[in-house]
Design a protein around this motif. Structure first.
Motif, PDB file in Angstrom:
ATOM      1  N   GLY A 151       0.850  -1.184   0.000  1.00 23.28           N
ATOM      2  CA  GLY A 151       0.000   0.000   0.000  1.00 23.28           C
ATOM      3  C   GLY A 151       0.888   1.236   0.000  1.00 23.28           C
ATOM      4  N   LEU A 152       0.662   2.147  -0.948  1.00 24.47           N
ATOM      5  CA  LEU A 152       1.525   3.314  -1.101  1.00 24.47           C
ATOM      6  C   LEU A 152       0.711   4.603  -1.048  1.00 24.47           C
ATOM      7  CD1 LEU A 152       3.825   2.032  -4.001  1.00 24.47           C
ATOM      8  CD2 LEU A 152       4.209   1.842  -1.545  1.00 24.47           C
ATOM      9  N   GLY A 153       1.378   5.665  -0.610  1.00 25.35           N
ATOM     10  CA  GLY A 153       0.709   6.953  -0.487  1.00 25.35           C
ATOM     11  C   GLY A 153       1.120   7.906  -1.581  1.00 25.35           C
ATOM     12  N   SER A 154       1.713   9.010  -1.203  1.00 20.83           N
ATOM     13  CA  SER A 154       2.084  10.029  -2.179  1.00 20.83           C
ATOM     14  C   SER A 154       3.081   9.469  -3.194  1.00 20.83           C
ATOM     15  CB  SER A 154       2.697  11.230  -1.453  1.00 20.83           C
ATOM     16  OG  SER A 154       2.958  12.279  -2.346  1.00 20.83           O
ATOM     17  N   LYS A 155       2.940   9.874  -4.439  1.00 21.86           N
ATOM     18  CA  LYS A 155       3.777   9.368  -5.522  1.00 21.86           C
ATOM     19  C   LYS A 155       5.255   9.686  -5.288  1.00 21.86           C
ATOM     20  CE  LYS A 155       3.862  11.388  -9.599  1.00 21.86           C
ATOM     21  NZ  LYS A 155       5.277  11.595  -9.987  1.00 21.86           N
ATOM     22  N   TYR A 156       6.101   8.680  -5.504  1.00 24.52           N
ATOM     23  CA  TYR A 156       7.555   8.858  -5.444  1.00 24.52           C
ATOM     24  C   TYR A 156       8.110   8.261  -6.744  1.00 24.52           C
ATOM     25  CZ  TYR A 156      12.332   8.928  -3.617  1.00 24.52           C
ATOM     26  OH  TYR A 156      13.684   9.186  -3.430  1.00 24.52           O
ATOM     27  N   ALA A 157       8.000   9.021  -7.825  1.00 26.58           N
ATOM     28  CA  ALA A 157       8.389   8.514  -9.138  1.00 26.58           C
ATOM     29  C   ALA A 157       8.670   9.683 -10.069  1.00 26.58           C
ATOM     30  CB  ALA A 157       7.273   7.635  -9.717  1.00 26.58           C
ATOM     31  N   GLU A 158       9.364   9.380 -11.158  1.00 25.44           N
ATOM     32  CA  GLU A 158       9.638  10.390 -12.174  1.00 25.44           C
ATOM     33  C   GLU A 158       8.326  10.992 -12.693  1.00 25.44           C
ATOM     34  OE1 GLU A 158      12.363  11.644 -13.068  1.00 25.44           O
ATOM     35  OE2 GLU A 158      13.964  10.248 -12.632  1.00 25.44           O
ATOM     36  N   PRO A 159       8.319  12.286 -13.032  1.00 22.16           N
ATOM     37  CA  PRO A 159       9.468  13.193 -13.082  1.00 22.16           C
ATOM     38  C   PRO A 159       9.723  13.981 -11.801  1.00 22.16           C
ATOM     39  CG  PRO A 159       7.582  14.253 -14.073  1.00 22.16           C
ATOM     40  CD  PRO A 159       7.126  12.879 -13.662  1.00 22.16           C
ATOM     41  N   PHE A 160       8.765  13.927 -10.818  1.00 18.42           N
ATOM     42  CA  PHE A 160       8.928  14.777  -9.644  1.00 18.42           C
ATOM     43  C   PHE A 160       8.265  14.142  -8.429  1.00 18.42           C
ATOM     44  CE2 PHE A 160       7.240  17.986  -6.722  1.00 18.42           C
ATOM     45  CZ  PHE A 160       8.385  18.723  -6.441  1.00 18.42           C
ATOM     46  N   ALA A 161       8.946  14.238  -7.294  1.00 18.98           N
ATOM     47  CA  ALA A 161       8.380  13.891  -5.995  1.00 18.98           C
ATOM     48  C   ALA A 161       8.924  14.893  -4.993  1.00 18.98           C
ATOM     49  CB  ALA A 161       8.753  12.466  -5.591  1.00 18.98           C
ATOM     50  N   LEU A 162       8.046  15.495  -4.228  1.00 16.24           N
ATOM     51  CA  LEU A 162       8.450  16.553  -3.309  1.00 16.24           C
ATOM     52  C   LEU A 162       9.539  16.100  -2.354  1.00 16.24           C
ATOM     53  CD1 LEU A 162       8.072  19.373  -2.082  1.00 16.24           C
ATOM     54  CD2 LEU A 162       6.270  18.420  -0.644  1.00 16.24           C
ATOM     55  N   LEU A 163       9.391  14.907  -1.780  1.00 18.01           N
ATOM     56  CA  LEU A 163      10.357  14.436  -0.795  1.00 18.01           C
ATOM     57  C   LEU A 163      11.756  14.321  -1.389  1.00 18.01           C
ATOM     58  CD1 LEU A 163      10.200  13.691   2.193  1.00 18.01           C
ATOM     59  CD2 LEU A 163       9.960  11.290   1.516  1.00 18.01           C
ATOM     60  N   LYS A 164      11.846  13.855  -2.618  1.00 18.10           N
ATOM     61  CA  LYS A 164      13.148  13.747  -3.280  1.00 18.10           C
ATOM     62  C   LYS A 164      13.683  15.122  -3.667  1.00 18.10           C
ATOM     63  CE  LYS A 164      16.745  11.956  -5.238  1.00 18.10           C
ATOM     64  NZ  LYS A 164      17.867  11.507  -4.363  1.00 18.10           N
ATOM     65  N   ALA A 165      12.804  16.021  -4.085  1.00 19.36           N
ATOM     66  CA  ALA A 165      13.245  17.347  -4.526  1.00 19.36           C
ATOM     67  C   ALA A 165      13.900  18.142  -3.404  1.00 19.36           C
ATOM     68  CB  ALA A 165      12.060  18.114  -5.101  1.00 19.36           C
ATOM     69  N   VAL A 166      13.502  17.863  -2.150  1.00 18.71           N
ATOM     70  CA  VAL A 166      14.018  18.673  -1.034  1.00 18.71           C
ATOM     71  C   VAL A 166      14.905  17.872  -0.084  1.00 18.71           C
ATOM     72  CG1 VAL A 166      12.042  20.226  -1.141  1.00 18.71           C
ATOM     73  CG2 VAL A 166      11.957  18.231   0.378  1.00 18.71           C
ATOM     74  N   ALA A 203      -2.532  22.011   6.433  1.00 14.22           N
ATOM     75  CA  ALA A 203      -2.319  22.559   5.091  1.00 14.22           C
ATOM     76  C   ALA A 203      -1.246  21.775   4.357  1.00 14.22           C
ATOM     77  CB  ALA A 203      -1.931  24.030   5.182  1.00 14.22           C
ATOM     78  N   PHE A 204      -0.205  21.363   5.073  1.00 14.82           N
ATOM     79  CA  PHE A 204       0.850  20.593   4.421  1.00 14.82           C
ATOM     80  C   PHE A 204       0.320  19.253   3.916  1.00 14.82           C
ATOM     81  CE2 PHE A 204       4.294  17.470   4.527  1.00 14.82           C
ATOM     82  CZ  PHE A 204       5.165  18.065   3.623  1.00 14.82           C
ATOM     83  N   VAL A 205      -0.477  18.577   4.737  1.00 14.48           N
ATOM     84  CA  VAL A 205      -1.066  17.302   4.306  1.00 14.48           C
ATOM     85  C   VAL A 205      -1.947  17.507   3.079  1.00 14.48           C
ATOM     86  CG1 VAL A 205      -2.579  15.389   4.963  1.00 14.48           C
ATOM     87  CG2 VAL A 205      -0.969  16.333   6.630  1.00 14.48           C
ATOM     88  N   GLU A 206      -2.714  18.584   3.080  1.00 13.88           N
ATOM     89  CA  GLU A 206      -3.670  18.814   2.005  1.00 13.88           C
ATOM     90  C   GLU A 206      -3.010  19.223   0.683  1.00 13.88           C
ATOM     91  OE1 GLU A 206      -7.298  18.327   2.094  1.00 13.88           O
ATOM     92  OE2 GLU A 206      -6.240  17.087   3.521  1.00 13.88           O
ATOM     93  N   ILE A 207      -1.852  19.895   0.729  1.00 13.66           N
ATOM     94  CA  ILE A 207      -1.236  20.290  -0.537  1.00 13.66           C
ATOM     95  C   ILE A 207      -0.428  19.165  -1.175  1.00 13.66           C
ATOM     96  CG2 ILE A 207      -1.057  22.703   0.178  1.00 13.66           C
ATOM     97  CD1 ILE A 207       2.031  22.211   0.332  1.00 13.66           C
ATOM     98  N   MET A 208      -0.189  18.090  -0.437  1.00 13.99           N
ATOM     99  CA  MET A 208       0.537  16.967  -1.021  1.00 13.99           C
ATOM    100  C   MET A 208      -0.264  16.400  -2.189  1.00 13.99           C
ATOM    101  SD  MET A 208       3.442  16.391   0.494  1.00 13.99           S
ATOM    102  CE  MET A 208       3.833  14.671   0.244  1.00 13.99           C
ATOM    103  N   PRO A 209       0.373  16.168  -3.338  1.00 16.31           N
ATOM    104  CA  PRO A 209      -0.344  15.579  -4.476  1.00 16.31           C
ATOM    105  C   PRO A 209      -0.979  14.246  -4.092  1.00 16.31           C
ATOM    106  CG  PRO A 209       1.807  16.395  -5.146  1.00 16.31           C
ATOM    107  CD  PRO A 209       1.781  16.468  -3.652  1.00 16.31           C
ATOM    108  N   LYS A 210      -2.252  14.094  -4.358  1.00 16.40           N
ATOM    109  CA  LYS A 210      -2.991  12.915  -3.929  1.00 16.40           C
ATOM    110  C   LYS A 210      -2.938  11.814  -4.975  1.00 16.40           C
ATOM    111  CE  LYS A 210      -4.506  14.855  -0.125  1.00 16.40           C
ATOM    112  NZ  LYS A 210      -3.714  16.094  -0.227  1.00 16.40           N
ATOM    113  N   MET A 211      -2.777  10.578  -4.466  1.00 14.90           N
ATOM    114  CA  MET A 211      -2.765   9.416  -5.349  1.00 14.90           C
ATOM    115  C   MET A 211      -3.045   8.176  -4.507  1.00 14.90           C
ATOM    116  SD  MET A 211       0.234   8.094  -7.913  1.00 14.90           S
ATOM    117  CE  MET A 211      -0.114   6.860  -9.168  1.00 14.90           C
TER     118      MET A 211
END
Length: 417
Positions: free
Chosen positions: A315-330, A348-356
């Motif tokens: 089971g996975l949450g926020s996307k961690y894949a090309e071309p962009f993932a916030l956690l990897k970018a920072v 607000a931080f939880v809500e702005i995370m891209p949903k998937m």
């Protein structure tokens, strides 16, 4: 420009000016102390082709009265009586009957704490993903669960209460709840469990303690901080003894048995192998980089379509894949993460995370990706899959975030393979 992108741009400008001081400021003001950590390179997540199933083309059913059903346990109570147990955001453990489509509360984890038990009523316990009511520590928050059939019991990891054995579960009702035994409370964020029974009768419970700094209601802070403060522990159910197997782990979460001497542990965005004999994580990861932030993992004998195969369902949450993932970018920029924590309220931080919503299935023998089941945007089945189970022709999707349990007909998936 989306709200998310505008936020990224503003954060970037502010960080360029105040970068040297931001981590120290955030630690002093809110206790958030980010560090640099190199996360794995982003994998490619295919959007079409063999093994890609889009859940937005299915017809899901939602069952409410179940806020945040995080872990799902299928149990059989006699002929033609298979049910699902799940832990909810308001501290309840509930039984769902697919035959009658009804819910039964079988326990409240806060009742495992001392003679007074729960101090708040169920109605007074909040149920938001970020604990807006501030009641999670008092009400409990059951996360990972396993069925111990020989004892008619559930082993429950409650993020606040601790490790619990809930007995007499098949006969439990709201008026006569399960018997709760608190096995150990020595945790900060107990997350998932796996039960391993070894000959002749040794019953070991292995569990993940995700963070030494943050409770569940602030788990995103633990991920964003990138500090390795988690633990892997073992509890001997027969001897009543708790042992720390490893500490200094980054965000350990889902856990499953790989073979007789090896555990599979989801750590952040990786699935690592832990050798129980050598008491160490092995150098070769089972999955070097998952395509999403990891939650629970379960070993299954079939694919979601029903085809027989020894495999693991992640089971996975926020996307961690090309071309962009916030956690990897920072990951290399503690100042950026410090500013995000300072500027954005946690909700607000939880809500702005891209949903998937994402279920990733890997072959149990060689660890290669077999299939992904994707709800891009998280609008059909929902976002943030924590665990998925198959029962009587339906796939049931658990999520710590969604205010419902959802199921999808297995036939819908087979038509899209």
């Amino acid at each position: 420009m989306t709200t998310f992108l505008r936020t990224v741009v503003i954060v970037g400008i502010l960080c360029a000016v105040a970068a040297p001081w931001l981590p120290a400021i955030s630690e002093a003001l809110i206790g958030f102390a980010p560090v640099a950590r190199e996360l794995p390179a982003l994998p490619v997540l295919a959007t079409s082709g063999p093994g890609v199933i889009h859940l937005n083309e299915t017809a899901p059913e939602r069952f409410f009265s179940a806020p945040g059903p995080e872990s799902l346990v299928v149990a059989s109570h006699g002929a033609d009586n298979r049910v699902i147990y799940t832990g909810l955001a308001d501290g309840r453990i509930s039984r769902f009957s697919p035959k009658t489509l009804t819910w039964t509360t079988v326990a409240r984890t806060c009742d495992a704490v001392g003679p007074r038990g729960c101090e708040l009523s169920i109605g007074a316990c909040g149920a938001s993903p970020w604990d807006a009511a501030g009641t999670e520590p008092a009400c409990g928050r059951p996360l990972g669960m396993r069925w111990l059939e020989a004892r008619d019991a559930l082993v429950v990891a409650d993020a606040y209460v601790g490790l619990i054995l809930a007995s007499g579960i098949s006969r439990a009702t709201a008026l006569k709840p399960a018997r709760l035994e608190l096995l150990s409370a020595n945790f900060t964020l107990l997350n998932d469990v796996v039960v391993v029974i070894s000959p002749p009768k040794t019953t070991m419970i292995y569990a993940t303690d995700t963070s030494a700094r943050y409770q569940r209601r602030r788990i995103f802070r633990a991920a964003l901080e990138l500090r390795a403060t988690g633990r892997l522990v073992a509890y001997d159910l027969d001897a009543g003894k708790l042992e720390v197997l490893a500490d200094g782990i980054f965000a350990p979460n889902g856990i499953e048995q790989l073979d007789d001497r090896t555990l599979l542990v989801v750590c952040g965005v990786q699935a690592l192998k832990f050798d129980l004999v050598e008491r160490r994580f092995l150098d070769d990861a089972f999955v070097a980089a998952l395509p999403g932030t990891g939650d629970n993992v379960r070993r299954m004998a079939v694919l979601p379509t029903g085809e027989r195969r020894d495999c693991f369902w992640f089971g996975l949450g926020s996307k961690y894949a090309e071309p962009f993932a916030l956690l990897k970018a920072v990951d290399a920029y503690p100042a950026v993460r410090a500013l995000l924590a300072l500027l954005l309220p946690y909700k607000a931080f939880v809500e702005i995370m891209p949903k998937m919503g994402l279920l990733a299935v890997y072959d149990a023998q060689d660890g290669h990706l077999v299939a992904t089941y994707q709800d891009r945007g998280g609008k059909t089945v929902g976002p943030w899959f924590s665990e998925v189970e198959l029962l009587d022709g339906y796939l049931y999707f658990g999520s710590w975030y969604n205010p419902y349990l959802v199921r999808v007909p297995q036939a819908d998936l087979m038509r899209r393979v």
